[in-house]
Design a protein around this motif. Structure first.
Motif, PDB file in Angstrom:
ATOM      1  N   THR A  63       0.871  -1.174   0.000  1.00 23.39           N
ATOM      2  CA  THR A  63       0.000   0.000   0.000  1.00 23.39           C
ATOM      3  C   THR A  63       0.908   1.225   0.000  1.00 23.39           C
ATOM      4  N   ASN A  65       0.832   4.162   1.182  1.00 23.21           N
ATOM      5  CA  ASN A  65       1.023   4.937   2.411  1.00 23.21           C
ATOM      6  C   ASN A  65       1.704   4.146   3.519  1.00 23.21           C
ATOM      7  N   GLU A  66       2.120   2.909   3.233  1.00 17.90           N
ATOM      8  CA  GLU A  66       2.800   2.107   4.250  1.00 17.90           C
ATOM      9  C   GLU A  66       4.245   1.800   3.881  1.00 17.90           C
ATOM     10  N   TYR A 171      -6.357   0.808  -7.459  1.00 19.50           N
ATOM     11  CA  TYR A 171      -5.582  -0.167  -6.696  1.00 19.50           C
ATOM     12  C   TYR A 171      -5.914  -0.076  -5.210  1.00 19.50           C
ATOM     13  N   SER A 172      -5.893   1.136  -4.649  1.00 20.83           N
ATOM     14  CA  SER A 172      -6.157   1.295  -3.213  1.00 20.83           C
ATOM     15  C   SER A 172      -7.565   0.845  -2.854  1.00 20.83           C
ATOM     16  N   VAL A 175      -7.665  -2.968  -2.871  1.00 18.82           N
ATOM     17  CA  VAL A 175      -7.015  -3.540  -1.687  1.00 18.82           C
ATOM     18  C   VAL A 175      -7.916  -3.407  -0.466  1.00 18.82           C
ATOM     19  N   GLU A 176      -8.503  -2.239  -0.284  1.00 14.46           N
ATOM     20  CA  GLU A 176      -9.391  -2.015   0.868  1.00 14.46           C
ATOM     21  C   GLU A 176     -10.559  -2.991   0.871  1.00 14.46           C
ATOM     22  N   ARG A 179      -8.663  -7.191   0.837  1.00 13.13           N
ATOM     23  CA  ARG A 179      -7.450  -7.663   1.512  1.00 13.13           C
ATOM     24  C   ARG A 179      -7.716  -8.739   2.564  1.00 13.13           C
TER      25      ARG A 179
END
Length: 222
Positions: A63, A65-66, A171-172, A175-176, A179
């Motif tokens: 991700t 932001n990680e 993509y984000s 994933v949310e 996941r």
């Protein structure tokens, strides 16, 4: 000889004639009887030139932001590990997931990941069940390419449709939404050695896989 001898093997090499390190890679295969194996600090090294690279850390789920929270890379039974000589287009090593193909719209990956993300219509039904989106939206969703972000949605779609496209068909957003599903991550890791030039000779080369203590896990001749 390593206690992990042949638990991980070098299967194939690719791009031996490439001068671009982003396209020079090899694949490792984890044996079927291995429960979990940490490969961070293992090393791939040429027995001919002595050149090589260490396997660093990575993320199990990428991700944006990680970044900076990488941990040891842990491989499991039957995993494939694609080890690229060059630098990661995402800035880190990572395990593939069903949303990865969204990232190929803006980044180049060698080899390309499989297109497995849910279709726009599937995501519409997830967030707006029982056909609560209007027909104009469903018609437009049918024109979209799977795993691709619609950069300029048309003006005549509804606000709900626009919100779905801009926040979920990315993509984000993928994933949310997915996941926590058992099938979200794949059996493939992408590991990058971070070199600016190629490592392996195109012939008469021997590549060794060494564990964290420098002991031999496997070797291959090309």
């Amino acid at each position: 000889i390593s206690p992990y001898y042949k638990q991980v093997t070098i299967e194939r090499t690719f791009g031996a004639f490439e001068t671009n390190p982003a396209r020079e890679y090899l694949t490792l295969k984890v044996a079927g009887n291995v429960a979990a194996l940490q490969i961070t600090n293992w090393r791939l090294e040429s027995a001919v030139s002595g050149r090589g690279g260490d396997i660093g850390k990575g993320v199990a789920i990428f991700t944006p932001n990680e970044l900076g929270f990488e941990g040891p890379i842990v491989a499991h039974s039957g995993d494939e590990i694609i080890v690229t000589t060059g630098r990661s287009p995402l800035g880190t090593s990572f395990r593939e997931n069903i949303c990865m193909d969204y990232l190929t719209q803006f980044q180049e990956f060698t080899p390309s990941p499989a297109s497995t993300c849910p279709s726009p219509q599937e995501e519409a039904d997830r967030y707006y069940p029982n056909y609560t989106l209007d027909n104009t939206c469903y018609t437009y969703l049918g024109t979209l390419t799977q795993c691709r972000i619609a950069l300029i949605p048309p003006d005549d779609i509804s606000q709900n449709c626009r919100e779905l496209i801009q926040t979920r068909l990315t993509y984000s957003g993928c994933v949310e939404a997915h996941r926590s599903e058992p099938s979200f991550t794949s059996k493939t890791w992408r590991v990058y050695l971070g070199h600016g030039t190629e490592l392996w000779k195109d012939k008469r080369e021997v590549i060794k896989l060494l564990d964290a203590q420098g002991k031999l896990v496997h070797a291959i001749s090309i």
